[in-house]
Write a protein that holds these residues in place. Structure first.
Motif, PDB file in Angstrom:
ATOM      1  N   ASP A 194     -17.578   4.460  13.882  1.00 47.70           N
ATOM      2  CA  ASP A 194     -16.458   4.387  13.094  1.00 47.70           C
ATOM      3  C   ASP A 194     -15.118   4.290  13.793  1.00 47.70           C
ATOM      4  OD1 ASP A 194     -15.091   3.515  10.609  1.00 47.70           O
ATOM      5  OD2 ASP A 194     -15.916   5.246   9.697  1.00 47.70           O
ATOM      6  N   ASP A 195     -14.050   3.713  13.373  1.00 43.98           N
ATOM      7  CA  ASP A 195     -12.883   3.566  14.096  1.00 43.98           C
ATOM      8  C   ASP A 195     -12.119   4.901  14.115  1.00 43.98           C
ATOM      9  OD1 ASP A 195     -12.346   2.739  11.069  1.00 43.98           O
ATOM     10  OD2 ASP A 195     -10.526   3.468  11.789  1.00 43.98           O
ATOM     11  N   SER A 196     -12.123   5.779  13.131  1.00 42.68           N
ATOM     12  CA  SER A 196     -11.499   7.089  12.971  1.00 42.68           C
ATOM     13  C   SER A 196     -12.255   7.914  12.013  1.00 42.68           C
ATOM     14  CB  SER A 196     -10.059   6.732  12.785  1.00 42.68           C
ATOM     15  OG  SER A 196      -9.996   6.277  11.486  1.00 42.68           O
ATOM     16  N   LEU A 197     -11.726   9.319  12.213  1.00 43.45           N
ATOM     17  CA  LEU A 197     -12.202  10.337  11.331  1.00 43.45           C
ATOM     18  C   LEU A 197     -11.067  10.924  10.748  1.00 43.45           C
ATOM     19  CD1 LEU A 197     -15.255  11.457  11.175  1.00 43.45           C
ATOM     20  CD2 LEU A 197     -14.502  13.493  11.970  1.00 43.45           C
ATOM     21  N   VAL A 198     -10.709  11.053   9.406  1.00 43.50           N
ATOM     22  CA  VAL A 198      -9.451  11.259   9.132  1.00 43.50           C
ATOM     23  C   VAL A 198      -9.631  12.755   8.517  1.00 43.50           C
ATOM     24  CG1 VAL A 198      -7.419  10.852   7.679  1.00 43.50           C
ATOM     25  CG2 VAL A 198      -8.508   9.097   8.876  1.00 43.50           C
ATOM     26  N   ARG A 199     -10.186  12.785   7.168  1.00 40.95           N
ATOM     27  CA  ARG A 199     -10.619  13.986   6.492  1.00 40.95           C
ATOM     28  C   ARG A 199     -12.166  14.235   6.789  1.00 40.95           C
ATOM     29  NH1 ARG A 199      -7.684  10.974   2.964  1.00 40.95           N
ATOM     30  NH2 ARG A 199      -5.879  11.927   1.781  1.00 40.95           N
ATOM     31  N   GLY A 200     -12.845  13.507   7.158  1.00 39.56           N
ATOM     32  CA  GLY A 200     -14.325  13.732   7.406  1.00 39.56           C
ATOM     33  C   GLY A 200     -15.243  13.255   6.337  1.00 39.56           C
ATOM     34  N   THR A 201     -14.644  13.008   5.059  1.00 42.05           N
ATOM     35  CA  THR A 201     -15.568  13.012   4.012  1.00 42.05           C
ATOM     36  C   THR A 201     -16.213  11.560   3.965  1.00 42.05           C
ATOM     37  OG1 THR A 201     -13.475  12.223   2.811  1.00 42.05           O
ATOM     38  CG2 THR A 201     -14.156  14.514   2.421  1.00 42.05           C
ATOM     39  N   THR A 202     -15.680  10.684   4.595  1.00 43.35           N
ATOM     40  CA  THR A 202     -16.389   9.505   4.545  1.00 43.35           C
ATOM     41  C   THR A 202     -17.748   9.405   5.566  1.00 43.35           C
ATOM     42  OG1 THR A 202     -14.281   8.228   4.256  1.00 43.35           O
ATOM     43  CG2 THR A 202     -16.088   6.794   5.080  1.00 43.35           C
ATOM     44  N   ILE A 237       1.403   4.862   8.065  1.00 43.95           N
ATOM     45  CA  ILE A 237      -0.087   5.042   8.073  1.00 43.95           C
ATOM     46  C   ILE A 237      -0.578   5.964   7.003  1.00 43.95           C
ATOM     47  CG2 ILE A 237      -2.010   5.461   9.054  1.00 43.95           C
ATOM     48  CD1 ILE A 237      -1.107   2.849  10.199  1.00 43.95           C
ATOM     49  N   ASP A 238      -1.324   5.834   6.283  1.00 42.21           N
ATOM     50  CA  ASP A 238      -1.599   6.886   5.150  1.00 42.21           C
ATOM     51  C   ASP A 238      -2.793   7.951   5.669  1.00 42.21           C
ATOM     52  OD1 ASP A 238      -1.375   8.227   2.776  1.00 42.21           O
ATOM     53  OD2 ASP A 238      -2.966   6.724   1.720  1.00 42.21           O
ATOM     54  N   SER A 270     -14.208  -2.157   9.964  1.00 43.29           N
ATOM     55  CA  SER A 270     -13.479  -1.980  11.343  1.00 43.29           C
ATOM     56  C   SER A 270     -14.563  -1.258  12.390  1.00 43.29           C
ATOM     57  CB  SER A 270     -12.360  -1.049  11.325  1.00 43.29           C
ATOM     58  OG  SER A 270     -12.979   0.149  10.248  1.00 43.29           O
ATOM     59  N   PHE A 327      -2.363   2.738  15.809  1.00 44.86           N
ATOM     60  CA  PHE A 327      -3.388   2.697  14.864  1.00 44.86           C
ATOM     61  C   PHE A 327      -3.477   1.432  14.079  1.00 44.86           C
ATOM     62  CE2 PHE A 327      -5.528   4.651  11.140  1.00 44.86           C
ATOM     63  CZ  PHE A 327      -6.355   5.613  11.910  1.00 44.86           C
ATOM     64  N   TYR A 348       0.965  -1.117  -0.043  1.00 47.32           N
ATOM     65  CA  TYR A 348       0.069   0.124  -0.071  1.00 47.32           C
ATOM     66  C   TYR A 348       1.063   1.062   0.112  1.00 47.32           C
ATOM     67  CZ  TYR A 348      -3.385   3.244   1.966  1.00 47.32           C
ATOM     68  OH  TYR A 348      -4.605   4.128   2.175  1.00 47.32           O
ATOM     69  N   TYR A 377      -7.376   0.469  13.589  1.00 41.85           N
ATOM     70  CA  TYR A 377      -7.715   0.484  12.170  1.00 41.85           C
ATOM     71  C   TYR A 377      -7.398  -0.633  11.298  1.00 41.85           C
ATOM     72  CZ  TYR A 377      -8.666   1.454   7.010  1.00 41.85           C
ATOM     73  OH  TYR A 377      -8.866   1.069   5.869  1.00 41.85           O
TER      74      TYR A 377
HETATM   75  P1  AMP Z   1     -12.057   9.967   6.265  1.00 46.23           P
HETATM   76  O1  AMP Z   1     -12.703  10.606   7.428  1.00 46.23           O
HETATM   77  O2  AMP Z   1     -13.072  10.209   4.963  1.00 46.23           O
HETATM   78  O3  AMP Z   1     -10.927  10.494   5.700  1.00 46.23           O
HETATM   79  O4  AMP Z   1     -12.103   8.485   6.219  1.00 46.23           O
HETATM   80  C1  AMP Z   1     -12.183   7.892   7.481  1.00 46.23           C
HETATM   81  C2  AMP Z   1     -12.435   6.500   7.070  1.00 46.23           C
HETATM   82  O5  AMP Z   1     -11.324   5.714   6.598  1.00 46.23           O
HETATM   83  C3  AMP Z   1     -12.615   5.551   8.471  1.00 46.23           C
HETATM   84  O6  AMP Z   1     -13.865   5.030   8.139  1.00 46.23           O
HETATM   85  C4  AMP Z   1     -11.460   4.633   8.491  1.00 46.23           C
HETATM   86  O7  AMP Z   1     -12.118   3.492   8.704  1.00 46.23           O
HETATM   87  C5  AMP Z   1     -10.835   4.689   7.264  1.00 46.23           C
HETATM   88  N1  AMP Z   1      -9.404   4.870   7.392  1.00 46.23           N
HETATM   89  C6  AMP Z   1      -8.690   5.321   8.506  1.00 46.23           C
HETATM   90  N2  AMP Z   1      -7.197   5.285   8.305  1.00 46.23           N
HETATM   91  C7  AMP Z   1      -7.212   4.846   6.976  1.00 46.23           C
HETATM   92  C8  AMP Z   1      -5.829   4.699   6.069  1.00 46.23           C
HETATM   93  N3  AMP Z   1      -4.813   4.896   6.528  1.00 46.23           N
HETATM   94  N4  AMP Z   1      -6.148   4.253   4.978  1.00 46.23           N
HETATM   95  C9  AMP Z   1      -7.560   3.857   4.449  1.00 46.23           C
HETATM   96  N5  AMP Z   1      -8.772   4.132   5.049  1.00 46.23           N
HETATM   97  C10 AMP Z   1      -8.370   4.473   6.538  1.00 46.23           C
END
Ligand code: AMP
Length: 448
Positions: free
Chosen positions: A346-354, A387-388, A284, A238, A74, A242
């Motif tokens: 959900d396990d995490s919020l990264v960008r928030g778009t999901t 971790i990406d 997850s 992490f 990856y 995740y």
């Molecule tokens: P987002 O907040 O839209 O960027 O995406 C968050 C979602 O991506 C969460 O549902 C996680 O399960 C998943 N996620 C978290 N870290 C990673 C990662 N390093 N690579 C791919 N998906 C991830």
């Protein structure tokens, strides 16, 4: 993130390695590869795609050896092309060597420039290649001493597997950021990113490779060696949040149970919350939601049908298709959702778009309210160790406060887990030696 797997002294080494890599597929889907020690000669084969796409049954008629190492990728540094697929192979003064790397080297760019100035010609754009040039240039009498000397020049996160004629070698960085576990199968030894792959091939888990430890497997015997100055152990938390497969064991605890406990801890923090059902964002989020449901007494319900067959062709669709891919992967089950107040985990919020997309779909399907619950603290800092996570400016929690994030994702409430509870659940109430830099900004290495 990537996955690595190696097996020694086995007539079925290449086939078992295939099974190991197949089990670690969740750690990387871009490319896969394997190197085998065939009567003292190292052969390798890498390709783009899933393990099952890269290797065919017929191949294993000829692709055989007594030991094998493999990699699923990856990409976090270097572009996604077959040139960057691993194992990487090189032929130096010490002979043939293949290497597989999981992690990110934080001083790779500086080392690369320095080596290039001295005449090194790089073949790939991965950070992993620097170790090859270092080993070719600064060698000692044995490969294991050469590895130990040169690992001391690396900064960042790494678990490595090396294969040279008659020897399989594993190494883990002095902070132990990325995982590496030793297993045994009859007379064979296994080195794997996760315990799940050791168990799937029928082996037994022996122990984790320690931070700053090298293991040499030669003629069916193990030799351990420490390298570098001891550093504070900082295992990536992490993995449990995740990345890792739920049936793998980290810090003495099955990941599924760590996530389940996090769900319970979240429910305790949110004692007075009122809702009709609890659900998780697949896959997850499910374990978290089951724990929350158990502790709160609220019923668990599946609100999404996940389509497991959305393969690589749907990863980069054109704009028209992209619009409905959210539904394609996760289709809301309307009758379960309609009129309900849903605690969604959900396990995490990264960008928030999901989360934003998911909440929009649930509301469109008739949900009354969405209480969004995140099984980890706000991610406010980038990860430099594999971790990406994106740059800081793309991390929503680095820019916005919780209430602003709630508005952005259009949830009716938003709750994050606190860091002490995360550490408690992942560390089995004992282990506290985690890298939590993505939540705290406290990085365990000198360079970022
Ligand atoms: P987002 O907040 O839209 O960027 O995406 C968050 C979602 O991506 C969460 O549902 C996680 O399960 C998943 N996620 C978290 N870290 C990673 C990662 N390093 N690579 C791919 N998906 C991830």
């Amino acid at each position: 993130m990537c996955g690595i797997f190696g097996i020694s002294d086995n007539k079925d080494a290449s086939k078992l390695n295939y099974v190991g890599l197949f089990t670690l597929q969740h750690r990387g889907q871009e490319s896969a590869g394997m190197a085998v020690d065939s009567k003292g000669s190292i052969h390798y084969y890498n390709g783009m795609g899933l393990v099952s796409e890269v290797f065919s049954n017929d191949m294993f008629q000829s692709f055989q050896g007594s030991s094998a190492i493999g990699h699923v990728r990856y990409s976090t540094t270097g572009s996604s092309n077959v040139n960057n697929a691993q194992p990487l192979f090189f032929n130096s003064y010490l002979g043939q060597t293949a290497i597989a790397h999981n992690g990110n080297l934080t001083n790779a760019a500086a080392l690369r420039t320095q080596l290039q100035k001295q005449g090194a010609i790089f073949q790939t754009s991965t950070d992993s290649e620097v170790i090859i040039h270092l080993m070719a240039k600064y060698h000692r009498a044995t490969i294991e001493d050469t590895i130990a000397d040169n690992l001391n020049k690396l900064e960042g996160a790494y678990s490595f597997l090396f294969l040279s004629p008659g020897k399989m070698i594993g190494a883990r960085d002095p902070n132990g950021i990325r995982p590496l576990v030793l297993g045994k199968l009859g007379k064979s030894y296994i080195l794997s990113s996760e315990t799940c792959a050791i168990e799937v091939v029928g082996g037994e888990v022996v122990r984790e490779i320690e931070p700053g430890e090298i293991v040499v497997i030669e003629k069916g015997k193990l030799k351990f060696k420490k390298f570098g100055k001891p550093r504070k152990t900082a295992k990536c938390i992490f993995e449990q949040v995740y990345f890792a497969r739920p049936d793998s064991v980290f810090s003495g605890r099955t990941v599924q149970l760590a996530r389940y406990d996090i769900g319970r801890l979240l429910a305790r923090e949110m004692k007075n919350v009122k809702a009709d059902i609890v659900s998780g964002v697949p896959d997850s989020g499910t374990a978290y939601a089951l724990g929350f449901a158990k502790e709160s007494g609220l019923p668990y319900q599946t609100v999404f049908m996940r389509n497991r067959y959305t393969g690589r062709s749907f990863i980069q669709p054109d704009q028209k298709i992209r619009e409905f891919t959210a539904h394609l992967k996760l289709a809301p089950i309307k009758d379960v959702i309609k009129g309900k107040t849903i605690i969604l985990i959900d396990d995490s919020l990264v960008r928030g778009t999901t989360s934003k997309k998911i909440i929009k779909n649930l509301k469109k399907a008739g949900a009354k309210k969405i209480i969004m619950v995140i099984g980890s603290p706000p991610i406010t800092n980038s990860c430099y160790y594999g971790i990406d996570t994106p740059t800081r400016k793309e991390l929503i929690a680095a820019k916005l406060k919780t209430e602003q994030i709630r508005k952005f994702i259009n949830a009716d409430a938003l709750h994050y887990l606190n860091l002490p509870d995360l550490i408690k659940a992942c560390g089995n109430n004992k282990d506290k030696d985690f890298c939590t830099a993505c939540f705290t900004g406290k990085y365990p290495t000198r360079t970022k």
